[in-house]
Design a protein around this motif. Structure first.
Motif: not given
Length: 482
Positions: A237-241, A254-257
């Protein structure tokens, strides 16, 4: 069939069957039974067991049905002719009536009244005969159903195709919106309403927590575990993948946002080569992400939906995308071979919007309209190169204990190719539908959770169904029993 004769001292496999209607001996027997003069009075009805299927290939039942179908077609032709005659014969329009004198008009009205009386008489006779025919057919069907009650063939077929998922394990959990598994279903990723992601070991229906991840700022809406690499992706819901990768220490980092969506990310689809991610969002956009040198970038943004995207599905060949939103339309996009650009192929206007759809194969997809007790099946028509609604399948809707609630998101339709099972959540019920070789959709089990707040997924091998619902507030694991 390598089974011994039931007569103990014979000790050889059965070879023959008897189809004589009056026979009282065992109908499956061996050569020694035959030597003992069993069935010798009706040898013409004794056949080799291996020839059983051939005995019915050329039976005259099919010819009878062909004759009946021809007669039905002829009756339809006659009915159409009769209907045309009744509506069109001896009828004058208003302009023609105005040109009649009084005597002509009197004669026409008398003729019209007489014709109406004749029509009622004819229709009454036809109706009576139709009722007799319907009664005859119902009697025949009842006789067949009564005969089939003890039919072992029907019972065996039912048992062979039986599908049932039994609850084997459950545990208290906070709200889980989305679940995903790795290739062998030994790792389970769960995305929570609280914005947490949990990684579990999943062994024979048992879960063991390995890691909690708190990198998203808001609720997790969708997760997907890669099948070829030790990576998974999450939409929030925070608009990110976020793309996560497992390190040498077995921990996920985390690898990429990816941050180009302007609304919550509701759904994610990944192709087989795992070099393309397709995402749908509250911003009404579909984004195509491609990987180059292990780095993801947005390759294309697809517009066209008028409300937030609820579901996306990629076909088997991976050259078409179907998508739906909170708007009564289904969009179909196709990838051009040379440019690799996705273009709109078809817009299907539907009477009721829906949250779930899924490709069964390249030529068939299913769509679940919101709050409807029918699943819609669309098939590709090669004559006009369009998908068309061809059938509706009855599906359960369940019993909601909390009134005036929507169906909720985050439980996408899922087709398990290995088992030919379609998982279709509809309101409070999860319907497990078998797609057989004839293209029929047969609901084998419907699980009523008494709430539309149910989320989950089936393992890719079809062995386990995992759900969370807001009445039990438990992660429930069901296993296939066949």
């Amino acid at each position: 069939m390598n089974q011994c004769c039931t007569i103990g001292d014979h000790g050889v496999n059965v070879e023959f069957i008897c189809l004589n209607q009056s026979c009282r001996d065992l109908r499956v027997f061996c050569f020694k039974c035959l030597q003992n003069e069993k069935h010798n009075l009706h040898m013409k009805d004794v056949h080799k067991l291996r020839d059983y299927g051939k005995l019915f290939e050329n039976n005259n039942q099919s010819n009878v049905f062909e004759d009946l179908e021809r007669n039905i077609d002829y009756v339809n032709t006659l009915f159409k002719w009769l209907k045309d005659e009744m509506f069109n014969s001896n009828s004058l329009n208003q302009e023609e009536i105005e040109y009649l004198n009084i005597e002509q008009l009197h004669d026409y009205i008398c003729s019209f009244i007489q014709m109406q009386s004749q029509k009622q008489s004819i229709l009454g006779i036809i109706q009576k005969n139709v009722e007799n025919l319907i009664q005859t057919l119902n009697n025949c069907i009842s006789d067949l159903e009564f005969s089939a009650m003890g039919n072992p063939g029907k019972k065996i077929k039912s048992e062979l195709s039986n599908i049932n998922y039994d609850l084997i394990n459950e545990s208290e959990e906070q709200q889980i919106n989305s679940i995903a598994f790795n290739l062998d279903s030994r790792i389970m990723i769960a995305g929570y309403e609280s914005s947490t992601i949990k990684v579990f070991d999943f062994i024979d229906g048992e879960v063991k927590l390995n890691q909690e991840i708190k990198l998203h700022k808001k609720s997790i809406y969708c997760v997907y575990h890669m099948k070829k690499t030790k990576e998974f992706i999450s939409g929030s819901c925070d608009k990110t993948i976020i793309i996560f990768q497992q390190g040498d220490d077995q921990q996920w980092n985390l690898k990429q946002q990816l941050e180009e969506h302007q609304g919550g990310v509701n759904c994610l689809v990944v192709n087989k080569d795992e070099d393309t991610i397709i995402s749908g969002s509250d911003d009404t956009l579909i984004k195509i992400w491609t990987k180059d040198n292990d780095y993801w970038t947005c390759h294309q943004t697809i517009i066209g939906h008028q409300h937030y995207i609820s579901c996306i599905s990629l076909n088997e060949t991976e050259n078409q995308i179907i998508s739906c939103s909170k708007h009564p339309q289904i969009l179909i996009h196709q990838q051009e071979i040379n440019s690799k650009v996705w273009v709109l192929l078809q817009t299907i206007n539907v009477s009721t919007w829906g949250r779930r759809l899924c490709f069964i194969n390249d030529a068939i997809f299913t769509f679940q309209p919101e709050r409807k007790e029918q699943l819609h099946v669309y098939e590709f028509n090669s004559k006009n190169n369009q998908f068309q609604l061809t059938k509706t399948i009855p599906v359960e809707i369940g019993t909601c204990r909390i009134k005036k609630r929507g169906c909720f998101w985050f439980f996408p339709q899922q087709f398990i190719k290995e088992k030919q099972i379609l998982v279709n959540k509809n309101e409070c019920s999860v319907n497990l539908i078998l797609v057989n070789q004839d293209g029929q959709f047969i609901t084998k089990q419907s699980i009523d959770y008494f709430t539309s707040g149910v989320f989950g997924r089936m393992t890719d091998d079809g062995q386990f169904l995992i759900t969370w619902d807001d009445i039990s507030r438990k992660l429930q694991i069901r296993q296939l029993k066949q």
